[in-house]
Write a protein that holds these residues in place. Structure first.
Motif, mmCIF file in Angstrom:
data_model
loop_
_atom_site.group_PDB
_atom_site.id
_atom_site.type_symbol
_atom_site.label_atom_id
_atom_site.label_comp_id
_atom_site.label_asym_id
_atom_site.label_seq_id
_atom_site.Cartn_x
_atom_site.Cartn_y
_atom_site.Cartn_z
ATOM 1 N N ALA A 31 96.526 29.185 19.934
ATOM 2 C CA ALA A 31 95.745 30.214 20.623
ATOM 3 C C ALA A 31 94.317 30.145 20.110
ATOM 4 C CB ALA A 31 96.318 31.585 20.311
ATOM 5 N N CYS A 32 93.385 30.618 20.924
ATOM 6 C CA CYS A 32 92.040 30.771 20.386
ATOM 7 C C CYS A 32 91.292 31.874 21.106
ATOM 8 C CB CYS A 32 91.272 29.456 20.373
ATOM 9 S SG CYS A 32 90.413 29.053 21.865
ATOM 10 N N GLY A 33 90.243 32.356 20.480
ATOM 11 C CA GLY A 33 89.463 33.445 21.055
ATOM 12 C C GLY A 33 88.251 33.753 20.197
ATOM 13 N N LEU A 34 87.506 34.738 20.644
ATOM 14 C CA LEU A 34 86.275 35.100 19.937
ATOM 15 C C LEU A 34 86.307 36.588 19.599
ATOM 16 C CD1 LEU A 34 83.738 33.245 22.278
ATOM 17 C CD2 LEU A 34 84.587 32.436 20.064
ATOM 18 N N ILE A 35 85.846 36.918 18.401
ATOM 19 C CA ILE A 35 85.790 38.320 17.986
ATOM 20 C C ILE A 35 84.326 38.773 17.970
ATOM 21 C CG2 ILE A 35 86.374 40.000 16.182
ATOM 22 C CD1 ILE A 35 88.545 38.015 15.224
ATOM 23 N N PHE A 36 84.086 39.898 18.644
ATOM 24 C CA PHE A 36 82.733 40.445 18.722
ATOM 25 C C PHE A 36 82.642 41.749 17.942
ATOM 26 C CE2 PHE A 36 83.344 37.695 22.287
ATOM 27 C CZ PHE A 36 82.133 37.037 22.402
ATOM 28 N N GLY A 37 81.454 42.064 17.496
ATOM 29 C CA GLY A 37 81.255 43.305 16.753
ATOM 30 C C GLY A 37 79.864 43.317 16.159
ATOM 31 N N ASP A 38 79.751 43.849 14.967
ATOM 32 C CA ASP A 38 78.452 43.732 14.299
ATOM 33 C C ASP A 38 78.618 43.523 12.800
ATOM 34 O OD1 ASP A 38 77.557 47.196 14.138
ATOM 35 O OD2 ASP A 38 79.412 46.339 14.837
ATOM 36 N N ILE A 39 77.518 43.176 12.180
ATOM 37 C CA ILE A 39 77.556 42.855 10.759
ATOM 38 C C ILE A 39 76.766 43.924 10.009
ATOM 39 C CG2 ILE A 39 76.955 41.150 8.997
ATOM 40 C CD1 ILE A 39 77.310 38.987 11.174
ATOM 41 N N LEU A 40 77.462 44.637 9.130
ATOM 42 C CA LEU A 40 76.807 45.700 8.365
ATOM 43 C C LEU A 40 76.406 45.184 6.992
ATOM 44 C CD1 LEU A 40 79.063 48.843 8.991
ATOM 45 C CD2 LEU A 40 77.017 48.106 10.238
ATOM 46 N N GLU A 41 75.198 45.547 6.620
ATOM 47 C CA GLU A 41 74.716 45.201 5.290
ATOM 48 C C GLU A 41 74.958 46.411 4.400
ATOM 49 O OE1 GLU A 41 70.805 42.582 5.207
ATOM 50 O OE2 GLU A 41 70.481 44.555 4.326
ATOM 51 N N VAL A 42 75.834 46.283 3.431
ATOM 52 C CA VAL A 42 76.188 47.414 2.579
ATOM 53 C C VAL A 42 75.637 47.162 1.174
ATOM 54 C CG1 VAL A 42 78.128 48.793 1.712
ATOM 55 C CG2 VAL A 42 78.336 47.600 3.902
ATOM 56 N N PRO A 43 74.771 48.046 0.673
ATOM 57 C CA PRO A 43 74.210 47.808 -0.660
ATOM 58 C C PRO A 43 75.290 47.832 -1.740
ATOM 59 C CG PRO A 43 73.113 49.661 0.452
ATOM 60 C CD PRO A 43 74.285 49.277 1.291
ATOM 61 N N ASN A 44 75.188 46.936 -2.677
ATOM 62 C CA ASN A 44 76.090 46.909 -3.828
ATOM 63 C C ASN A 44 75.592 47.932 -4.841
ATOM 64 O OD1 ASN A 44 77.543 46.367 -6.129
ATOM 65 N ND2 ASN A 44 77.135 44.158 -6.125
ATOM 66 N N GLU A 91 77.896 43.852 27.107
ATOM 67 C CA GLU A 91 78.449 45.199 26.985
ATOM 68 C C GLU A 91 78.076 45.739 25.618
ATOM 69 O OE1 GLU A 91 82.685 45.110 27.440
ATOM 70 O OE2 GLU A 91 82.501 43.817 29.207
ATOM 71 N N SER A 92 77.896 47.040 25.564
ATOM 72 C CA SER A 92 77.625 47.602 24.245
ATOM 73 C C SER A 92 78.774 48.513 23.854
ATOM 74 C CB SER A 92 76.310 48.364 24.242
ATOM 75 O OG SER A 92 76.350 49.379 25.208
ATOM 76 N N HIS A 93 78.924 48.748 22.590
ATOM 77 C CA HIS A 93 80.000 49.566 22.066
ATOM 78 C C HIS A 93 79.358 50.762 21.383
ATOM 79 C CE1 HIS A 93 83.493 50.689 19.670
ATOM 80 N NE2 HIS A 93 84.202 50.004 20.540
ATOM 81 N N ASN A 94 79.595 51.951 21.911
ATOM 82 C CA ASN A 94 78.910 53.154 21.410
ATOM 83 C C ASN A 94 77.402 52.929 21.315
ATOM 84 O OD1 ASN A 94 81.397 54.375 21.141
ATOM 85 N ND2 ASN A 94 81.625 53.749 19.008
ATOM 86 N N ASN A 95 76.876 52.336 22.365
ATOM 87 C CA ASN A 95 75.441 52.044 22.449
ATOM 88 C C ASN A 95 74.937 51.053 21.410
ATOM 89 O OD1 ASN A 95 74.968 53.666 24.689
ATOM 90 N ND2 ASN A 95 74.872 55.491 23.385
ATOM 91 N N LYS A 96 75.874 50.410 20.754
ATOM 92 C CA LYS A 96 75.448 49.377 19.810
ATOM 93 C C LYS A 96 75.676 48.025 20.452
ATOM 94 C CE LYS A 96 76.267 51.138 15.214
ATOM 95 N NZ LYS A 96 77.456 51.242 14.394
ATOM 96 N N LYS A 97 74.720 47.166 20.338
ATOM 97 C CA LYS A 97 74.880 45.849 20.899
ATOM 98 C C LYS A 97 75.796 45.025 19.999
ATOM 99 C CE LYS A 97 71.904 42.960 23.639
ATOM 100 N NZ LYS A 97 72.898 42.962 24.698
ATOM 101 N N MET A 98 76.701 44.268 20.640
ATOM 102 C CA MET A 98 77.613 43.469 19.839
ATOM 103 C C MET A 98 77.118 42.038 19.740
ATOM 104 S SD MET A 98 81.416 44.671 20.842
ATOM 105 C CE MET A 98 81.309 44.439 22.600
ATOM 106 N N ARG A 99 77.556 41.373 18.709
ATOM 107 C CA ARG A 99 77.290 39.939 18.583
ATOM 108 C C ARG A 99 78.612 39.233 18.265
ATOM 109 N NH1 ARG A 99 74.693 37.632 13.299
ATOM 110 N NH2 ARG A 99 76.254 36.091 13.865
ATOM 111 N N LEU A 100 78.576 37.922 18.388
ATOM 112 C CA LEU A 100 79.752 37.139 18.009
ATOM 113 C C LEU A 100 79.859 37.158 16.488
ATOM 114 C CD1 LEU A 100 82.030 35.128 18.729
ATOM 115 C CD2 LEU A 100 80.314 33.325 18.663
ATOM 116 N N ILE A 101 81.020 37.535 15.957
ATOM 117 C CA ILE A 101 81.161 37.546 14.493
ATOM 118 C C ILE A 101 82.211 36.558 13.988
ATOM 119 C CG2 ILE A 101 80.316 39.924 14.192
ATOM 120 C CD1 ILE A 101 83.273 40.766 13.758
ATOM 121 N N SER A 102 83.140 36.171 14.870
ATOM 122 C CA SER A 102 84.215 35.314 14.368
ATOM 123 C C SER A 102 84.855 34.459 15.460
ATOM 124 C CB SER A 102 85.284 36.199 13.712
ATOM 125 O OG SER A 102 86.378 35.431 13.289
ATOM 126 N N VAL A 103 85.189 33.245 15.086
ATOM 127 C CA VAL A 103 85.943 32.340 15.955
ATOM 128 C C VAL A 103 87.384 32.375 15.462
ATOM 129 C CG1 VAL A 103 86.247 29.931 16.661
ATOM 130 C CG2 VAL A 103 83.940 30.845 16.294
#
Ligand SMILES: [Zn+2]
Length: 174
Positions: A31-44, A91-103
Motif C-alpha cells: 500500500a502507499c499514500g501521503l500524509i498531510f498536516g503541518d510541522i510545529l516547532e516546539v521549543p525545548n 484544502e485547509s484544516h481549521n483554516n490552517k494550510k496543510m503541507r505534505l509531511i510524510s510518505v
C-alpha cells in the motif's frame, strides 16, 4: 541507524486506522499514500535555542489499490504526485494550510526501509532543492512511514543532515 529525537511524527487514532485500512485493501500488494498536516516547532525547555519538530498528521490520502500502488510508482510519477499534493494542500484544516509531511507505504514484513526506499528518500530530498513549482521544500525533510502489513507495526525514517535516521512515531490525539 541513528535515532533522531528532535523530530516526531504524531498520528492520531483516526489516521492510524486509515493507514491500516489502506494496507489491508492493497494486500498482498504494497500500500502507499501521503500524509498531510503541518510541522510545529516546539521549543525545548531544557535547552535554549533548541527545538523539537512535531509533524502533526491531519489527513491521509491512500493511493487506491487498483492503480499500481507501490511507492516507487508514486515517486517516479511526478505528475500524479503533484496532482495529489495540489488537491490536498488546497484544502485547509481549521483554516490552517496543510503541507505534505510524510510518505507512507507498507512492507509484507518488517518496517525498515529497503535500498530502493533509501534511494528515493535521497532523491526526493535532492529534488526538493531543484523544484520550485510546489513551493520550495515541498519534499524536503519528509518522514517516511513504513508499516508491516501483518502486525501493523509502524516506524518512521528521515533523510536528514545527509544521513538516514529513525524518528519516533507518537500515536495520540493532536
Ligand atoms: Zn519500502
Amino acid at each position: 541507524m541513528k535515532i533522531q529525537n528532535d523530530i516526531k511524527l504524531v498520528l492520531n487514532p483516526e489516521i492510524f486506522l486509515n493507514l491500516i485500512k489502506c494496507v489491508e485493501n492493497a494486500f498482498p500488494n504494497e500500500a502507499c499514500g501521503l500524509i498531510f498536516g503541518d510541522i510545529l516547532e516546539v521549543p525545548n525547555e531544557q535547552q535554549e535555542d533548541d527545538y523539537f519538530y512535531h509533524y502533526i498528521s491531519r489527513k491521509f490520502h491512500c493511493i487506491p489499490p487498483d492503480k499500481s500502488s507501490s511507492v516507487s510508482f508514486l515517486i517516479e510519477n511526478e505528475e500524479l504526485l503533484h496532482d495529489i499534493i495540489k488537491k490536498e494542500t488546497h484544502e485547509s484544516h481549521n483554516n490552517k494550510k496543510m503541507r505534505l509531511i510524510s510518505v507512507f507505504h507498507s512492507h509484507p514484513k518488517g518496517t525498515f526501509p529497503s535500498f530502493t526506499d533509501m534511494d528515493q528518500m535521497k532523491y526526493l530530498d535532492y529534488f526538493s532543492s531543484i523544484n520550485h513549482e510546489f513551493g520550495n521544500k515541498a519534499f524536503k525533510n519528509l518522514i517516511w512511514a513504513i508499516m508491516d502489513a501483518i502486525n501493523h507495526e509502524i516506524n518512521g525514517f528521515i533523510y536528514f543532515e545527509r544521513e538516514f535516521q529513525q524518528v519516533k512515531i507518537l500515536r495520540r490525539k493532536n
